[in-house]
Design a protein around this motif. Structure first.
Motif, PDB file in Angstrom:
ATOM      1  N   VAL A 217     -21.856  12.362 -26.422  1.00  0.00           N
ATOM      2  CA  VAL A 217     -20.603  13.041 -26.754  1.00  0.00           C
ATOM      3  C   VAL A 217     -20.474  13.265 -28.259  1.00  0.00           C
ATOM      4  CG1 VAL A 217     -18.082  12.878 -26.621  1.00  0.00           C
ATOM      5  CG2 VAL A 217     -19.478  12.128 -24.688  1.00  0.00           C
ATOM      6  N   GLU A 218     -20.840  12.225 -29.033  1.00  0.00           N
ATOM      7  CA  GLU A 218     -20.734  12.354 -30.491  1.00  0.00           C
ATOM      8  C   GLU A 218     -21.655  13.459 -31.019  1.00  0.00           C
ATOM      9  OE1 GLU A 218     -19.711   7.756 -31.681  1.00  0.00           O
ATOM     10  OE2 GLU A 218     -21.798   8.284 -31.313  1.00  0.00           O
ATOM     11  N   PHE A 219     -22.850  13.549 -30.427  1.00  0.00           N
ATOM     12  CA  PHE A 219     -23.796  14.573 -30.873  1.00  0.00           C
ATOM     13  C   PHE A 219     -23.280  15.968 -30.528  1.00  0.00           C
ATOM     14  CE2 PHE A 219     -26.341  10.799 -30.876  1.00  0.00           C
ATOM     15  CZ  PHE A 219     -27.216  10.974 -31.945  1.00  0.00           C
TER      16      PHE A 219
ATOM     17  N   GLY B 124     -15.266  11.718 -39.005  1.00  0.00           N
ATOM     18  CA  GLY B 124     -16.698  11.907 -38.804  1.00  0.00           C
ATOM     19  C   GLY B 124     -17.030  11.898 -37.323  1.00  0.00           C
ATOM     20  N   TYR B 125     -18.283  11.837 -37.023  1.00  0.00           N
ATOM     21  CA  TYR B 125     -18.706  11.948 -35.625  1.00  0.00           C
ATOM     22  C   TYR B 125     -19.283  10.663 -35.075  1.00  0.00           C
ATOM     23  CZ  TYR B 125     -17.863  16.726 -36.617  1.00  0.00           C
ATOM     24  OH  TYR B 125     -17.230  17.873 -36.973  1.00  0.00           O
ATOM     25  N   PHE B 126     -19.698   9.744 -35.959  1.00  0.00           N
ATOM     26  CA  PHE B 126     -20.365   8.542 -35.489  1.00  0.00           C
ATOM     27  C   PHE B 126     -19.642   7.309 -36.032  1.00  0.00           C
ATOM     28  CE2 PHE B 126     -23.367  12.026 -35.918  1.00  0.00           C
ATOM     29  CZ  PHE B 126     -23.861  12.114 -34.624  1.00  0.00           C
ATOM     30  N   GLY B 127     -19.739   6.217 -35.318  1.00  0.00           N
ATOM     31  CA  GLY B 127     -19.164   4.954 -35.800  1.00  0.00           C
ATOM     32  C   GLY B 127     -17.661   5.004 -35.956  1.00  0.00           C
TER      33      GLY B 127
ATOM     34  N   GLY C 122     -11.904  14.421 -26.611  1.00  0.00           N
ATOM     35  CA  GLY C 122     -11.932  15.273 -25.424  1.00  0.00           C
ATOM     36  C   GLY C 122     -10.633  15.292 -24.643  1.00  0.00           C
ATOM     37  N   LEU C 123      -9.512  15.094 -25.307  1.00  0.00           N
ATOM     38  CA  LEU C 123      -8.178  15.165 -24.674  1.00  0.00           C
ATOM     39  C   LEU C 123      -8.047  14.166 -23.523  1.00  0.00           C
ATOM     40  CD1 LEU C 123      -7.910  19.093 -24.271  1.00  0.00           C
ATOM     41  CD2 LEU C 123      -7.609  17.721 -26.347  1.00  0.00           C
ATOM     42  N   ARG C 124      -8.726  13.022 -23.670  1.00  0.00           N
ATOM     43  CA  ARG C 124      -8.872  12.134 -22.507  1.00  0.00           C
ATOM     44  C   ARG C 124      -7.568  11.475 -22.077  1.00  0.00           C
ATOM     45  NH1 ARG C 124     -14.245   8.570 -23.182  1.00  0.00           N
ATOM     46  NH2 ARG C 124     -13.687   8.029 -21.036  1.00  0.00           N
ATOM     47  N   GLY C 125      -6.753  11.024 -23.052  1.00  0.00           N
ATOM     48  CA  GLY C 125      -5.506  10.351 -22.691  1.00  0.00           C
ATOM     49  C   GLY C 125      -4.544  11.297 -21.991  1.00  0.00           C
ATOM     50  N   SER C 126      -4.310  12.459 -22.591  1.00  0.00           N
ATOM     51  CA  SER C 126      -3.346  13.406 -22.010  1.00  0.00           C
ATOM     52  C   SER C 126      -3.833  13.931 -20.672  1.00  0.00           C
ATOM     53  CB  SER C 126      -3.095  14.565 -22.970  1.00  0.00           C
ATOM     54  OG  SER C 126      -4.288  15.251 -23.274  1.00  0.00           O
ATOM     55  N   LYS C 127      -5.136  14.021 -20.530  1.00  0.00           N
ATOM     56  CA  LYS C 127      -5.679  14.489 -19.256  1.00  0.00           C
ATOM     57  C   LYS C 127      -5.286  13.528 -18.126  1.00  0.00           C
ATOM     58  CE  LYS C 127     -10.188  14.879 -18.475  1.00  0.00           C
ATOM     59  NZ  LYS C 127     -10.350  14.683 -17.024  1.00  0.00           N
ATOM     60  N   GLU C 128      -5.365  12.238 -18.405  1.00  0.00           N
ATOM     61  CA  GLU C 128      -4.979  11.265 -17.375  1.00  0.00           C
ATOM     62  C   GLU C 128      -3.467  11.298 -17.123  1.00  0.00           C
ATOM     63  OE1 GLU C 128      -8.698   8.146 -17.938  1.00  0.00           O
ATOM     64  OE2 GLU C 128      -6.647   7.339 -17.912  1.00  0.00           O
ATOM     65  N   VAL C 129      -2.694  11.433 -18.191  1.00  0.00           N
ATOM     66  CA  VAL C 129      -1.241  11.471 -18.023  1.00  0.00           C
ATOM     67  C   VAL C 129      -0.840  12.728 -17.233  1.00  0.00           C
ATOM     68  CG1 VAL C 129       0.991  11.613 -19.208  1.00  0.00           C
ATOM     69  CG2 VAL C 129      -0.818  10.143 -20.141  1.00  0.00           C
ATOM     70  N   ALA C 130      -1.340  13.883 -17.652  1.00  0.00           N
ATOM     71  CA  ALA C 130      -0.942  15.140 -16.992  1.00  0.00           C
ATOM     72  C   ALA C 130      -1.404  15.164 -15.537  1.00  0.00           C
ATOM     73  CB  ALA C 130      -1.503  16.339 -17.759  1.00  0.00           C
ATOM     74  N   ALA C 131      -2.598  14.644 -15.276  1.00  0.00           N
ATOM     75  CA  ALA C 131      -3.093  14.612 -13.889  1.00  0.00           C
ATOM     76  C   ALA C 131      -2.211  13.704 -13.033  1.00  0.00           C
ATOM     77  CB  ALA C 131      -4.545  14.146 -13.852  1.00  0.00           C
ATOM     78  N   SER C 132      -1.724  12.603 -13.617  1.00  0.00           N
ATOM     79  CA  SER C 132      -0.874  11.705 -12.832  1.00  0.00           C
ATOM     80  C   SER C 132       0.469  12.388 -12.516  1.00  0.00           C
ATOM     81  CB  SER C 132      -0.669  10.362 -13.540  1.00  0.00           C
ATOM     82  OG  SER C 132       0.337  10.465 -14.529  1.00  0.00           O
ATOM     83  N   TYR C 133       0.959  13.218 -13.433  1.00  0.00           N
ATOM     84  CA  TYR C 133       2.201  13.960 -13.165  1.00  0.00           C
ATOM     85  C   TYR C 133       1.983  14.995 -12.070  1.00  0.00           C
ATOM     86  CZ  TYR C 133       5.016  11.851 -16.817  1.00  0.00           C
ATOM     87  OH  TYR C 133       5.751  10.962 -17.549  1.00  0.00           O
TER      88      TYR C 133
END
Ligand code: BES
Ligand code: ZN
Length: 412
Positions: free
Chosen positions: A78-80, A226-229, A277-288
């Motif tokens: 994902v970072e790459f 940045g992209y790593f670490g 990757g919008l991961r948190g909001s994706k879970e919240v919106a999907a639960s709604y």
């Protein structure tokens, strides 16, 4: 972005990143371990050729449809990919993360949700709450927003996998609870995510008349550099997005100070893990969506304090948003925010959490601090501090006012 400016950008990122500070993305360093989890990403199909030649046999194209593709790779890829998208496509991220193929497929096939979210009318967009709005707006204070930006950007980072990313959410939760003291109709809760430690934070003001209708104002609470670490990088994220979270906190302060009791349910949200990757909001919106909730309006505040455009104070993003709700926001500015200029632009990809709501069929808007071409170039670096905004929050205050008027007008 050309190579020279990429080098300059990377050189500003801080010592932790010096190992890759001089070059293009080095894909030879992408060597996933055999026990690493598969991840599924949706990316725009135009990035496929490049992704394929870079990832070689560490990438599988699962499906392509309507200009969108599902690719399978390993978690550390994902970072790459993020780095590659930035360098070759000038998109900051430009992909969406999915835990499994089913979720990714849903994203690919939800053209119907997206069409609905773009064009359907979800609310009455009349403007007639002048008495309340005109009483509340003068109470918005830039100094309050400024102190909240300073606090949030004082965490080393608010990364979704870092302890400091959990602590910063605890701070927001406590601050919101403090503002809601004495209100039995208000709660502030964590929305936990199974795959990483940082929770999202949600404040709910229960509607007194039509509690099933929900109005949401949110922003992302995480930061990245940045992209790593990422977990050890210095990522103050003052503009991206302590500014949006602080604009929201000021809306809460003003509503609470006036003992505002809504007819409909109003929720304020600080999403985890947007930057990956919008991961948190994706879970919240999907639960709604799964719970069949009736969300009548969503506002995303992501970057509110850098005034990059001379001509515009507020820029409505047209993609992944609802056209009528955007127009309504423009009318609100004309009605209540005298002297402010607004216009339209687009991100060109699902650049923030409004896209998660949009993809689940809800009406979203993303009023933004500038046009894309005049964006704050310091985001995602150790130099995203409040000094870029001359140490004040005067720009961010405009967004608090817009959000106050938005919730009050929708709450009629
Ligand atoms: N605040 C940015 C989005 C943004 C940046 C909007 C510049 C407009 C101008 C957001 O936090 C972000 O960085 N989003 C990611 C996308 C995500 C899918 C990883 C990005 O753009 O890289
Ligand atoms: Zn960002």
């Amino acid at each position: 972005m050309n190579k020279l400016s990429m080098m300059l950008l990377v050189m500003t990122l801080g010592s932790g990143l010096s190992a890759q500070a001089h070059e293009d993305v080095d894909f030879s360093k992408f060597q996933p371990k055999s026990n690493e989890k598969d991840v599924f990403l949706t990316i725009d199909a135009d990035a496929l050729t490049s992704a394929k030649s870079n990832f070689k046999n560490n990438l599988e194209i699962m499906e392509v449809r309507d200009g969108l593709a599902i690719i399978k790779t390993k978690e550390s890829g994902v970072e790459f990919l993020s780095h590659m998208m930035h360098e070759e496509f000038h998109r900051c991220g430009g992909f969406m993360f999915h835990d499994n193929i089913d979720e990714a497929t849903t994203e690919l096939f939800n053209a119907d949700n997206r069409a609905l979210a773009s064009k359907a009318i979800f609310a009455n967009y009349t403007i007639d709450q002048q008495d309340t709005v005109e009483k509340l707006l003068p109470q918005v204070q830039a100094s309050e927003i400024e102190s909240s930006i300073r606090k949030l950007s004082s965490f080393k980072n608010r990364y979704y996998q870092a302890d400091t990313g959990v602590q910063s959410q605890e701070w927001i939760k406590q601050r919101w609870l403090e503002l809601a003291a004495g209100r039995s109709d208000v709660k502030v809760e964590f929305f936990d995510h199974a795959s990483w430690k940082q929770p999202s934070v949600i404040m709910t003001i229960e509607g007194a008349v039509n509690p099933e209708e929900v109005i949401i104002v949110g922003g992302h609470a995480d930061s990245i550099s940045g992209y790593f670490g990422g977990a050890s990088a210095t990522a103050p994220g003052a503009d991206d997005n302590a500014s949006g979270m602080s604009s929201i906190t000021e809306v809460i302060r003003v509503l609470m100070q006036n003992s505002y009791r809504p007819n409909k349910t109003i929720q304020f949200m600080g999403y985890a893990a947007e930057e990956v990757g919008l991961r948190g909001s994706k879970e919240v919106a999907a639960s709604y969506k799964n719970a069949g909730k009736n969300v009548i309006g969503v506002m995303q505040l992501d970057m509110t304090n850098f005034k990059g455009s001379d001509e515009f104070d507020i820029v409505m993003m047209t993609d992944f948003t609802n056209a009528d709700q955007n127009e309504f926001l423009g009318k609100i500015i004309d009605e209540y925010l005298e002297g402010l200029n607004w216009g339209y632009d687009k991100c060109g990809y699902g650049c923030s959490d409004h896209a998660s709501w949009h993809s689940n069929g809800f009406p979203a808007s993303m009023p933004f601090e500038a046009r894309m071409k005049e964006m704050n170039k310091k985001i995602h670096t150790a130099n995203d501090t409040i000094e870029i905004s001359r140490g004040t929050a005067s720009h961010a205050a405009k967004f608090s006012k817009l959000a106050v008027a938005f919730v009050v007008e929708l709450d009629r």
